[in-house]
Design a protein around this motif. Structure first.
Motif, PDB file in Angstrom:
ATOM      1  N   ALA A   1       0.829  -1.207   0.000  1.00 52.96           N
ATOM      2  CA  ALA A   1       0.000   0.000   0.000  1.00 52.96           C
ATOM      3  C   ALA A   1       0.867   1.263   0.000  1.00 52.96           C
ATOM      4  O   ALA A   1       0.545   2.252  -0.666  1.00 52.96           O
ATOM      5  N   TYR A   2       1.969   1.222   0.730  1.00 59.03           N
ATOM      6  CA  TYR A   2       2.847   2.389   0.799  1.00 59.03           C
ATOM      7  C   TYR A   2       3.459   2.687  -0.570  1.00 59.03           C
ATOM      8  O   TYR A   2       3.512   3.852  -1.006  1.00 59.03           O
ATOM      9  N   LEU A   3       3.912   1.650  -1.268  1.00 61.46           N
ATOM     10  CA  LEU A   3       4.497   1.852  -2.592  1.00 61.46           C
ATOM     11  C   LEU A   3       3.451   2.345  -3.592  1.00 61.46           C
ATOM     12  O   LEU A   3       3.739   3.213  -4.421  1.00 61.46           O
ATOM     13  N   VAL A   4       2.239   1.797  -3.512  1.00 62.60           N
ATOM     14  CA  VAL A   4       1.179   2.198  -4.447  1.00 62.60           C
ATOM     15  C   VAL A   4       0.775   3.644  -4.215  1.00 62.60           C
ATOM     16  O   VAL A   4       0.638   4.442  -5.153  1.00 62.60           O
ATOM     17  N   LYS A   5       0.588   4.007  -2.945  1.00 69.75           N
ATOM     18  CA  LYS A   5       0.114   5.356  -2.626  1.00 69.75           C
ATOM     19  C   LYS A   5       1.173   6.422  -2.884  1.00 69.75           C
ATOM     20  O   LYS A   5       0.828   7.596  -3.089  1.00 69.75           O
ATOM     21  N   THR A   6       2.442   6.040  -2.859  1.00 64.31           N
ATOM     22  CA  THR A   6       3.504   7.009  -3.125  1.00 64.31           C
ATOM     23  C   THR A   6       3.936   7.002  -4.590  1.00 64.31           C
ATOM     24  O   THR A   6       4.951   7.611  -4.947  1.00 64.31           O
ATOM     25  N   GLY A   7       3.167   6.294  -5.441  1.00 60.80           N
ATOM     26  CA  GLY A   7       3.445   6.296  -6.871  1.00 60.80           C
ATOM     27  C   GLY A   7       4.685   5.533  -7.270  1.00 60.80           C
ATOM     28  O   GLY A   7       5.354   5.886  -8.246  1.00 60.80           O
ATOM     29  N   ARG A   8       5.026   4.483  -6.527  1.00 59.34           N
ATOM     30  CA  ARG A   8       6.237   3.706  -6.826  1.00 59.34           C
ATOM     31  C   ARG A   8       5.872   2.254  -7.161  1.00 59.34           C
ATOM     32  O   ARG A   8       6.499   1.323  -6.672  1.00 59.34           O
ATOM     33  N   LYS A   9       4.868   2.069  -7.999  1.00 59.50           N
ATOM     34  CA  LYS A   9       4.447   0.717  -8.378  1.00 59.50           C
ATOM     35  C   LYS A   9       5.562  -0.049  -9.084  1.00 59.50           C
ATOM     36  O   LYS A   9       5.568  -1.282  -9.088  1.00 59.50           O
ATOM     37  N   ASP A  10       6.492   0.678  -9.713  1.00 59.59           N
ATOM     38  CA  ASP A  10       7.584   0.012 -10.412  1.00 59.59           C
ATOM     39  C   ASP A  10       8.522  -0.709  -9.450  1.00 59.59           C
ATOM     40  O   ASP A  10       9.336  -1.540  -9.870  1.00 59.59           O
ATOM     41  N   ARG A  11       8.419  -0.410  -8.139  1.00 60.85           N
ATOM     42  CA  ARG A  11       9.270  -1.069  -7.146  1.00 60.85           C
ATOM     43  C   ARG A  11       8.577  -2.252  -6.481  1.00 60.85           C
ATOM     44  O   ARG A  11       9.128  -2.848  -5.545  1.00 60.85           O
ATOM     45  N   LEU A  12       7.374  -2.606  -6.973  1.00 61.60           N
ATOM     46  CA  LEU A  12       6.644  -3.741  -6.389  1.00 61.60           C
ATOM     47  C   LEU A  12       7.293  -5.100  -6.675  1.00 61.60           C
ATOM     48  O   LEU A  12       7.307  -5.965  -5.795  1.00 61.60           O
ATOM     49  N   PRO A  13       7.822  -5.354  -7.896  1.00 59.15           N
ATOM     50  CA  PRO A  13       8.410  -6.675  -8.171  1.00 59.15           C
ATOM     51  C   PRO A  13       9.473  -7.119  -7.170  1.00 59.15           C
ATOM     52  O   PRO A  13       9.440  -8.269  -6.715  1.00 59.15           O
ATOM     53  N   PRO A  14      10.433  -6.243  -6.773  1.00 60.74           N
ATOM     54  CA  PRO A  14      11.413  -6.690  -5.779  1.00 60.74           C
ATOM     55  C   PRO A  14      10.766  -7.078  -4.447  1.00 60.74           C
ATOM     56  O   PRO A  14      11.224  -8.016  -3.781  1.00 60.74           O
ATOM     57  N   VAL A  15       9.701  -6.344  -4.070  1.00 58.78           N
ATOM     58  CA  VAL A  15       9.010  -6.674  -2.829  1.00 58.78           C
ATOM     59  C   VAL A  15       8.358  -8.049  -2.930  1.00 58.78           C
ATOM     60  O   VAL A  15       8.453  -8.881  -2.012  1.00 58.78           O
ATOM     61  N   TRP A  16       7.692  -8.305  -4.065  1.00 57.11           N
ATOM     62  CA  TRP A  16       7.050  -9.607  -4.259  1.00 57.11           C
ATOM     63  C   TRP A  16       8.082 -10.730  -4.309  1.00 57.11           C
ATOM     64  O   TRP A  16       7.825 -11.853  -3.832  1.00 57.11           O
ATOM     65  N   ILE A  17       9.255 -10.456  -4.864  1.00 54.73           N
ATOM     66  CA  ILE A  17      10.319 -11.466  -4.900  1.00 54.73           C
ATOM     67  C   ILE A  17      10.756 -11.812  -3.471  1.00 54.73           C
ATOM     68  O   ILE A  17      10.907 -12.983  -3.109  1.00 54.73           O
TER      69      ILE A  17
END
Length: 283
Positions: free
Chosen positions: A24-40
């Motif tokens: 939620a923090y990454l999405v709300k701050t407009g950093r969706k491109d950093r989601l893959p490393p988190v999911w990994i």
């Protein structure tokens, strides 16, 4: 099944909340491109937890009876220690968990992709390893076939659904109260696991007093009866415990619950209201 459902729900919800807060923090701050490393990082943590549980289950079957009892007893004691620490930690930090995770995530974002993977892995991996260990020891304690595993799986599935609802904003509960009461119930379950672990160590020959029974009410509460099975599954109740098991159960459960609910002054201090006119006199 109920006791392991509680373990899966309680432990799984912590991990689910961590995942929701990070995403939620990454999405709300407009950093969706950093989601893959988190999911990994999350995926690696889940895989490691499953592998750890598999090693515990299949590795222990290759040991002798005494070695199995020694391993089971030792891991039961370790699991109870970890869960007890986790219960107190979560009760103390539940209200500030979001802020703490945001701070770690900001630092990871500044350091790069690898730091994001590590942050997500550590945030979820700790919960996953604790869950795998405690569920394994609880399953060994009940000796009830696949029912404990089904209960734990249902608890984990429920925690995933609740985590998704939290993320969508469709569910709002008082997390402090939730973790307080489920934590207290988990302490009761942990007391039974600890007593079972002590019995394992007695059977392994590491502790004495195996045949020194505190009482024997097997004729009143048979182990194979439905109520005997229920008590065993929920509280790890044994109708013929040793004296050492009873002593360890009491010595752990009573002071732990007392400190947990602040009987000895461990509760949250209430703020003192300022006296009328204090501000004026201070000025």
């Amino acid at each position: 099944m109920f006791a392991n459902y509680l373990i899966g729900l309680r432990e799984g919800l912590e991990a689910s909340l961590v995942v929701c807060i990070l995403i939620a923090y990454l999405v709300k701050t407009g950093r969706k491109d950093r989601l893959p490393p988190v999911w990994i990082g999350i995926g690696v943590a889940v895989g490691l937890s499953l592998a750890f549980g598999a090693v515990l289950q299949f590795g222990s079957t290759q040991l002798s009876f005494e070695a199995q009892e020694a391993l089971g007893g030792t891991l039961s004691v370790i699991a109870v220690g970890l869960v007890t620490w986790m219960v107190f930690w979560m009760r103390r930090t539940a209200r500030h968990l979001k802020t703490e995770l945001h701070g770690k995530l900001d630092a990871a974002l500044a350091m790069g992709t690898g730091a994001l993977v590590v942050t997500a892995f550590l945030a979820v991996g700790r919960e996953g390893l604790e869950t795998a260990l405690f569920i394994w020891t609880a399953v060994q304690a009940t000796s009830d076939g696949y029912n404990p595993i089904i209960g734990a799986a249902l608890g984990l599935l429920t925690s995933v659904v609740l985590g998704w609802l939290f993320y969508r904003g469709a569910l709002k509960i008082n997390l402090a109260k939730f973790f307080t009461w489920t934590g207290a119930m988990l302490v009761v379950v942990a007391a039974g696991v600890l007593a079972y672990g002590v019995h394992d160590l007695q059977e392994a020959g590491w502790l004495g007093g195996l045949h020194n029974l505190a009482f024997d009410i097997s004729s009143t509460i048979p182990k194979d009866s439905w109520y005997g099975t229920l008590l065993k599954g929920v509280f790890n109740f044994q109708p013929d415990p040793t004296v050492l098991q009873v002593v360890v159960w009491i010595v752990y459960l009573v002071p732990t619950l007392a400190f947990f609910f602040g009987v000895f002054g461990g509760g949250t201090a209430k703020p003192v209201a300022p006296k009328p006119g204090a501000a004026k006199s201070a000025a």
